[in-house]
Design a protein around this motif. Structure first.
Motif, PDB file in Angstrom:
ATOM      1  N   PHE A 183       0.898  -1.236   0.127  1.00  0.00           N
ATOM      2  CA  PHE A 183       0.105   0.046  -0.060  1.00  0.00           C
ATOM      3  C   PHE A 183       1.129   1.167   0.060  1.00  0.00           C
ATOM      4  O   PHE A 183       0.782   2.230  -0.526  1.00  0.00           O
ATOM      5  CB  PHE A 183      -0.839  -0.081   1.265  1.00  0.00           C
ATOM      6  N   HIS A 184       1.870   1.425   0.749  1.00  0.00           N
ATOM      7  CA  HIS A 184       2.736   2.370   0.751  1.00  0.00           C
ATOM      8  C   HIS A 184       3.416   2.872  -0.301  1.00  0.00           C
ATOM      9  O   HIS A 184       3.402   3.882  -1.057  1.00  0.00           O
ATOM     10  CB  HIS A 184       3.871   2.349   1.775  1.00  0.00           C
ATOM     11  N   SER A 216       2.414   1.656  -3.488  1.00  0.00           N
ATOM     12  CA  SER A 216       1.265   2.108  -4.302  1.00  0.00           C
ATOM     13  C   SER A 216       0.916   3.607  -4.062  1.00  0.00           C
ATOM     14  O   SER A 216       0.761   4.620  -4.846  1.00  0.00           O
ATOM     15  CB  SER A 216       0.124   1.428  -4.191  1.00  0.00           C
ATOM     16  N   ASP A 217       0.804   4.038  -2.888  1.00  0.00           N
ATOM     17  CA  ASP A 217       0.417   5.515  -2.417  1.00  0.00           C
ATOM     18  C   ASP A 217       1.773   6.393  -2.846  1.00  0.00           C
ATOM     19  O   ASP A 217       1.559   7.685  -3.654  1.00  0.00           O
ATOM     20  CB  ASP A 217       0.356   5.637  -0.859  1.00  0.00           C
ATOM     21  N   GLU A 218       3.058   6.049  -2.816  1.00  0.00           N
ATOM     22  CA  GLU A 218       4.158   6.984  -3.196  1.00  0.00           C
ATOM     23  C   GLU A 218       4.179   7.133  -4.905  1.00  0.00           C
ATOM     24  O   GLU A 218       4.271   8.031  -5.348  1.00  0.00           O
ATOM     25  CB  GLU A 218       5.508   6.058  -2.853  1.00  0.00           C
ATOM     26  N   MET A 240       1.441   6.661  -6.810  1.00  0.00           N
ATOM     27  CA  MET A 240       0.245   7.361  -7.359  1.00  0.00           C
ATOM     28  C   MET A 240       0.249   8.934  -6.679  1.00  0.00           C
ATOM     29  O   MET A 240      -0.290   9.827  -7.544  1.00  0.00           O
ATOM     30  CB  MET A 240      -1.183   6.768  -6.560  1.00  0.00           C
ATOM     31  N   ALA A 241       1.108   9.143  -5.889  1.00  0.00           N
ATOM     32  CA  ALA A 241       1.134  10.695  -5.562  1.00  0.00           C
ATOM     33  C   ALA A 241       1.905  11.615  -6.525  1.00  0.00           C
ATOM     34  O   ALA A 241       2.211  12.557  -6.318  1.00  0.00           O
ATOM     35  CB  ALA A 241       1.670  10.820  -4.034  1.00  0.00           C
TER      36      ALA A 241
END
Length: 95
Positions: free
Chosen positions: A24-25, A27-29, A31-32
């Protein structure tokens, strides 16, 4: 995948939960960021660490799952070995 993290039973499976957080981390990085091709070296280095963390966690879970299949479900293990995503020469046909 977020539903998995909501499951209280996963608290007993800390390694699996850690794997989910790592994925998740990452993916978040990713996508940001607006443009991952034009990132500064510091961001690339940071993402490289996140990628390594996620890959290691996924591999640990995959090996653990394969050990479980081998001991408890040999017929599923046989199929999983023949579909091995880490073997580019894997053949699904039973020899």
């Amino acid at each position: 995948m977020l539903r998995l993290l909501e499951n209280p039973n996963l608290l007993e499976h800390e390694i699996f939960t850690d794997m989910l957080w790592a994925v998740f981390h990452l993916s978040d990085e990713i996508m940001a960021r607006k443009n991952i091709e034009d990132m500064p070296k510091t961001d690339k280095d940071h993402l490289a660490i996140d990628i390594e963390r996620a890959i290691r966690a996924v591999l640990v879970q995959w090996v653990s799952h394969m050990e479980h299949l081998k001991s408890d479900y040999p017929y599923l293990f046989s199929l999983a070995v023949r579909k091995n995503p880490f073997n580019s020469n894997a053949i699904i046909s039973v020899k």
